[in-house]
Each structure stands twice: as C-alpha cells, then as structure tokens.
Motif scaffolding. Structure first.
Motif, PDB file in Angstrom:
ATOM      1  N   ALA A 306       0.826  -1.214   0.000  1.00  0.00           N
ATOM      2  CA  ALA A 306       0.000   0.000   0.000  1.00  0.00           C
ATOM      3  C   ALA A 306       0.857   1.259   0.000  1.00  0.00           C
ATOM      4  CB  ALA A 306      -0.925   0.008   1.216  1.00  0.00           C
ATOM      5  N   PHE A 307       2.127   1.121   0.390  1.00  0.00           N
ATOM      6  CA  PHE A 307       3.029   2.268   0.432  1.00  0.00           C
ATOM      7  C   PHE A 307       3.833   2.413  -0.859  1.00  0.00           C
ATOM      8  CE2 PHE A 307       2.402   0.440   4.622  1.00  0.00           C
ATOM      9  CZ  PHE A 307       1.927   1.522   5.332  1.00  0.00           C
ATOM     10  N   TYR A 308       3.887   1.337  -1.652  1.00  0.00           N
ATOM     11  CA  TYR A 308       4.685   1.362  -2.875  1.00  0.00           C
ATOM     12  C   TYR A 308       3.838   1.459  -4.146  1.00  0.00           C
ATOM     13  CZ  TYR A 308       8.644   0.093   0.058  1.00  0.00           C
ATOM     14  OH  TYR A 308       9.619   0.096   1.027  1.00  0.00           O
ATOM     15  N   LEU A 309       2.629   0.908  -4.109  1.00  0.00           N
ATOM     16  CA  LEU A 309       1.780   0.931  -5.300  1.00  0.00           C
ATOM     17  C   LEU A 309       1.468   2.339  -5.814  1.00  0.00           C
ATOM     18  CD1 LEU A 309      -0.726  -2.010  -4.713  1.00  0.00           C
ATOM     19  CD2 LEU A 309       0.744  -1.696  -6.706  1.00  0.00           C
ATOM     20  N   PRO A 310       1.222   3.323  -4.935  1.00  0.00           N
ATOM     21  CA  PRO A 310       0.920   4.662  -5.465  1.00  0.00           C
ATOM     22  C   PRO A 310       1.997   5.196  -6.407  1.00  0.00           C
ATOM     23  CG  PRO A 310       0.340   4.562  -3.151  1.00  0.00           C
ATOM     24  CD  PRO A 310       1.063   3.282  -3.464  1.00  0.00           C
ATOM     25  N   GLY A 369       6.436   4.824   9.259  1.00  0.00           N
ATOM     26  CA  GLY A 369       5.076   4.645   8.763  1.00  0.00           C
ATOM     27  C   GLY A 369       4.863   5.136   7.344  1.00  0.00           C
ATOM     28  N   LYS A 370       5.859   5.752   6.761  1.00  0.00           N
ATOM     29  CA  LYS A 370       5.750   6.162   5.360  1.00  0.00           C
ATOM     30  C   LYS A 370       5.963   4.985   4.416  1.00  0.00           C
ATOM     31  CE  LYS A 370       7.245  10.929   6.218  1.00  0.00           C
ATOM     32  NZ  LYS A 370       5.892  11.487   6.066  1.00  0.00           N
ATOM     33  N   ILE A 371       6.563   3.891   4.951  1.00  0.00           N
ATOM     34  CA  ILE A 371       6.825   2.734   4.082  1.00  0.00           C
ATOM     35  C   ILE A 371       6.397   1.406   4.723  1.00  0.00           C
ATOM     36  CG2 ILE A 371       8.706   3.840   2.818  1.00  0.00           C
ATOM     37  CD1 ILE A 371       9.652   1.225   5.327  1.00  0.00           C
ATOM     38  N   ALA A 372       5.792   1.463   5.909  1.00  0.00           N
ATOM     39  CA  ALA A 372       5.407   0.230   6.600  1.00  0.00           C
ATOM     40  C   ALA A 372       4.251   0.512   7.555  1.00  0.00           C
ATOM     41  CB  ALA A 372       6.601  -0.341   7.368  1.00  0.00           C
ATOM     42  N   THR A 373       3.637  -0.554   8.059  1.00  0.00           N
ATOM     43  CA  THR A 373       2.535  -0.424   9.015  1.00  0.00           C
ATOM     44  C   THR A 373       3.121  -0.371  10.418  1.00  0.00           C
ATOM     45  OG1 THR A 373       1.163  -1.765   7.531  1.00  0.00           O
ATOM     46  CG2 THR A 373       0.333  -1.395   9.758  1.00  0.00           C
ATOM     47  N   PRO A 374       3.192   0.804  11.031  1.00  0.00           N
ATOM     48  CA  PRO A 374       3.898   0.966  12.309  1.00  0.00           C
ATOM     49  C   PRO A 374       3.272   0.167  13.444  1.00  0.00           C
ATOM     50  CG  PRO A 374       2.619   2.925  11.799  1.00  0.00           C
ATOM     51  CD  PRO A 374       2.570   2.059  10.583  1.00  0.00           C
ATOM     52  N   ALA A 375       4.115  -0.210  14.398  1.00  0.00           N
ATOM     53  CA  ALA A 375       3.665  -1.066  15.497  1.00  0.00           C
ATOM     54  C   ALA A 375       3.082  -0.285  16.670  1.00  0.00           C
ATOM     55  CB  ALA A 375       4.831  -1.928  15.991  1.00  0.00           C
ATOM     56  N   ARG A 376       3.089   1.038  16.601  1.00  0.00           N
ATOM     57  CA  ARG A 376       2.509   1.840  17.686  1.00  0.00           C
ATOM     58  C   ARG A 376       1.090   2.277  17.334  1.00  0.00           C
ATOM     59  NH1 ARG A 376       5.201   3.554  22.045  1.00  0.00           N
ATOM     60  NH2 ARG A 376       7.477   3.311  22.105  1.00  0.00           N
ATOM     61  N   LYS A 377       0.180   2.104  18.288  1.00  0.00           N
ATOM     62  CA  LYS A 377      -1.222   2.467  18.070  1.00  0.00           C
ATOM     63  C   LYS A 377      -1.386   3.959  17.817  1.00  0.00           C
ATOM     64  CE  LYS A 377      -2.066   0.163  21.899  1.00  0.00           C
ATOM     65  NZ  LYS A 377      -2.719  -0.428  23.094  1.00  0.00           N
ATOM     66  N   SER A 378      -0.592   4.773  18.514  1.00  0.00           N
ATOM     67  CA  SER A 378      -0.719   6.224  18.355  1.00  0.00           C
ATOM     68  C   SER A 378      -0.340   6.674  16.947  1.00  0.00           C
ATOM     69  CB  SER A 378       0.161   6.948  19.380  1.00  0.00           C
ATOM     70  OG  SER A 378       1.535   6.648  19.179  1.00  0.00           O
ATOM     71  N   VAL A 379       0.567   5.948  16.302  1.00  0.00           N
ATOM     72  CA  VAL A 379       0.962   6.299  14.936  1.00  0.00           C
ATOM     73  C   VAL A 379      -0.072   5.784  13.938  1.00  0.00           C
ATOM     74  CG1 VAL A 379       2.802   6.192  13.216  1.00  0.00           C
ATOM     75  CG2 VAL A 379       3.383   6.199  15.643  1.00  0.00           C
ATOM     76  N   PHE A 385      -0.073   9.251   9.337  1.00  0.00           N
ATOM     77  CA  PHE A 385      -0.169   7.913   8.756  1.00  0.00           C
ATOM     78  C   PHE A 385      -1.412   7.775   7.883  1.00  0.00           C
ATOM     79  CE2 PHE A 385      -1.500   3.394   9.070  1.00  0.00           C
ATOM     80  CZ  PHE A 385      -0.416   2.830   8.411  1.00  0.00           C
ATOM     81  N   LEU A 386      -2.529   8.274   8.368  1.00  0.00           N
ATOM     82  CA  LEU A 386      -3.793   8.127   7.642  1.00  0.00           C
ATOM     83  C   LEU A 386      -3.905   9.062   6.442  1.00  0.00           C
ATOM     84  CD1 LEU A 386      -6.240   7.677  10.654  1.00  0.00           C
ATOM     85  CD2 LEU A 386      -5.313   5.916   9.141  1.00  0.00           C
TER      86      LEU A 386
END
Length: 447
Positions: A306-310, A369-379, A385-386
C-alpha cells in the motif's frame, strides 16, 4: 587505525558505560526530576526538558546498525538515524546496509555473531529473535532497560506485535512494524465487470470465500485481465489463517494437515487449477508486479504494498485494498513482524538502547510509517499515517492478524512447508495429500 584511536565500539570520551551504570543513571534521573515538583508547571517542564537534553548529551560513542533496504525504505532508515541524532548528537551510527533482505542475509548474521563481530543493533524479522536467543544466546534482554526508562511507552504498541517481540517471556526486540495481509483490487476492472466495490463488500461483512471466487471468475471470463487473482506460495500460512487453520500449536505440535488448514489451502489451489491464478511458485513481489502491469485483477499480499503501489501505478488505473475473504466463515491473516534488537556483544549498551527506543518512539515510527505499518497504536491513528488513503482499510486486518508460533528453526519450518505443498500448487496433489507430506517435512525440520 592508531592504537590511541577509539574503535567503533568505544566511547569517544572515556570508559565504557555498562548496562548496570546506565540503569543507575536512569534512576538518578528520576530522583532529580522528582525534585522539580515545587516549581511552576511551565518552569518545571522547561527544566525537565533541559535536564533530559543534558542527560542525552552524556550518551556518547559509536554503534553499528545492521539493516537493509533500497529506495524509500533506505531513505526511511536514514531519516530515523537522523532523527536519533537530533536527540543524541554525540552518538555516531554506522549503517551496515545489506545487499539483500533480512531473510537471505540471515546466515551471514549468524557468521558475524560466531566470529565475535556482531553489530551493536540489528533489524530482525519474525522468528529470528527466537532463533538467535535459543541457539546462540546472541541478543541482550531488554526488560531491565524498559523497566528503568520512564520515557519508554510500552502500552502504545499493538498487542500482536509486542507478543512477537518476546522469547521465553522476556523482551528481546522492540517492534517497528506489524504487517497484516490484505486484498488489492483494480477498481476499474471491477466497474467494467459490474461488480460491487470490494472494500464496501468487506465492510458489510459479505466478502466470503464463494463471493470472492465468483468475482475472480467473472473478471477473467470478461477478459479484463490475464488472471483474476494472484498470490505467492511462500505465503502458505496466510492462506491457512484465512480459513481458521494452524501450522503449529503453541507447544509446537504440527497440525498443518488438519481439515481447516487443508480446506483453506485447497480453496487457494483451486484458483491455480482453474487457471484463474498463475503459478504461485515464484519469488516475492511477482504478484505485485503483475498487478501493477494489469495482468492480475486482484492479488493477496502484505500491507507494505500500500506504500509502494501509489508510486508504481501513479495514475494508470484506480485501485484500492480491503480485508481478505472470509474462507469457510473465518477471518484471519498472518502478521509479519519487523523489529530491532541489541546484540549481546555490544560494548556500548547505553547508546544501543538509546537508539532502539528512539527510532521506535512515536516520531521514529511516524517516519517508518511512510513505508510500513507501524507497530505503535498512536501512529496508526495519526493524521500523518492516515494521510495515505490506502492504509486505513489495512487496519481492519490488524485485529485478526496472527503468526505461527516462533521456533528456533523458523526458516527450516518454512522451507519444509513450502516444499511439502509444492505439488499441490502444480495440481499434482490435493491439499489433503500435500499437507500430510508437509507435516512430515516440518516434523523432521523440528526434530
């Protein structure tokens, strides 16, 4: 190098700080901060920040960070290092960037450790911390650091990712990202085929196995793409989780041949048998490329795409992502865990911990989070991120993501399973037959 020059592992201004010294210093910091309580809130906060800066300035030396990545991933790594240096300007970070990924280069890491030349900080994937701890006692447990560091917010990590950071009840890695799997689809092809939007169907709880199979058939029969779907054989456990099956139980009993697992795999194999999907015996990233070239109408893979397809697709065609089909009424996917550990060989544990906790704090994972799904809920819930319109649907999958219990022979288990299932993907065996063979191979790998 001259004898009087510091090595990569030596402090630049004096004796090395031991982990015990670091913990004592952290405790002293807490006492000093407590003494600021009589001041006004603004003055107290300003003094606390100043004190924190002064304490960080005392952390010095050099560390080696072992990672990998090219393009945006490499840039994100470099930006995390830059962010760390804004907080710890007196620590030099040498990036040991690998030519290949963390799986392919894992044997080289084992060789580094065996030769006594392990990096201070290392990026690890899934089962790797378990293997490194159990086989070579190669990683530093982080529980003492976490308990003594009031700036570290453990509760902010997603439950599944944090669970994957532990080995034998102790924390040996701090998660950077937890990547679930999802379904990507070509919206233009769906519209031409007269199909409902996949994301809306998923949100309504109506994306079942039969529904998805009918979509794939329709997309292909209308000749909108060479294949209606695509996936890769190395994701075998993803498909098993989609149907509510397991590869191993928590106590490592091999159960890949149980009906739920076999049935879920057969569901996916039928796409290949009907020529609705190309052979999945391909290298990672193949389905992504076929989708980007519009040879696949849909594909199932990790959330990282989802971060690379765009950037890959740009404006060639509209696309989106959603949760995977509920196969046999069950919803589930695999979670891929990317984390950071500290080598037991490090001579600068203070700087190593400072690095790990900083690049995995909110800002550090906002960068990641610009290239992966971050592990922190706040991010995960942050505007930053959104702002990527394709990531919000992936969050649904985090709630149902899981992973096969990690073992000391994780790589061997994967190899055995993939080998055992290969004839199923070739149409030479049923899933029931292939999973029996896979079970024998996995049991042999674990023996």
């Amino acid at each position: 190098m001259r004898k009087d020059e510091p090595s990569d592992h030596e402090c630049l201004d004096g004796p090395l700080t031991t982990r015990r010294d670091f913990v004592k210093r952290a405790g002293a910091a807490g006492v000093a901060l407590a003494g600021l309580g009589g001041m006004s809130p603004l003055a107290s906060a300003a003094n606390a920040r100043r004190y924190a800066r002064n304490q960080r300035s005392k952390v010095k030396g050099a560390i080696v960070f072992r990672s990998w990545g090219v393009g945006p991933e490499r840039k994100a790594i470099e930006n995390r290092i830059k962010y760390f240096n804004t907080k710890y300007p007196n620590v030099t970070v040498k990036l040991q960037n690998l030519q290949k990924n963390g799986y392919e280069e894992f044997p080289a890491l084992l060789a580094q450790i065996a030769s006594g030349k392990a990096p201070d900080v290392l990026r690890v994937l899934n089962f790797q911390p378990t293997q490194l701890v159990a086989q070579g006692n190669a990683l530093l447990p982080l529980d003492e650091f976490i308990r003594s560091d009031t700036s570290f917010n453990q509760a902010d990590f997603t439950k599944a990712a944090w669970k994957g950071a532990k080995v034998g009840g102790k924390v040996y890695a701090i998660p950077s990202s937890g990547e679930p799997y999802c379904l990507y689809y070509n919206k233009a092809m769906f519209k031409k085929a007269g199909l409902p939007d996949a994301l809306k169907t998923y949100k309504a709880g109506k994306l079942t196995g039969p529904v998805y199979a009918s979509w794939v058939d329709r997309l292909q029969s209308r000749k909108l793409a060479k294949f209606g779907t695509g996936f890769e054989a190395w994701n075998y456990d993803v498909f098993i989780f989609m149907g509510g099956g397991e590869v191993l139980t928590p106590n490592h009993k091999v159960v890949i041949d149980r009906p739920r697992s076999a049935s879920a795999l057969q569901y996916m194999a039928d796409f290949v048998n009907k020529k609705h999907a190309p052979s999945p015996n391909v290298i990672g990233g193949t389905a992504y490329q076929l989708f980007a070239n519009q040879r696949l109408a849909t594909f199932i893979s990790g959330s990282w795409w989802a971060f690379y397809l765009p950037d890959t697709i740009k404006n060639k065609f509209p696309w989106s992502a959603c949760g995977v089909p509920r196969v046999h009424g069950h919803e589930g996917v695999k979670l891929e865990i990317d984390a950071i550990s500290i080598s037991k060989q490090t001579k600068n544990p203070e700087a190593a911990w400072a690095f790990v906790k900083t690049v995995t704090d909110h800002k550090g994972l906002e960068i990641w989070g610009k290239i992966a799904t971050p592990a922190r809920k706040s991010v995960l819930t942050s505007k930053e991120f959104l702002s990527n319109p394709y990531v919000e649907p992936l969050l649904d999958m985090l709630d149902v993501a899981e992973f096969t219990p990690f073992t000391t022979k994780g790589s061997a288990v994967d190899t055995a399973a993939i080998s055992g299932l290969s004839k199923m993907w070739d149409g030479k065996q049923s899933a029931a037959q292939a999973t029996k063979l896979a079970k024998k191979k996995i049991e042999k790998a674990l023996a």
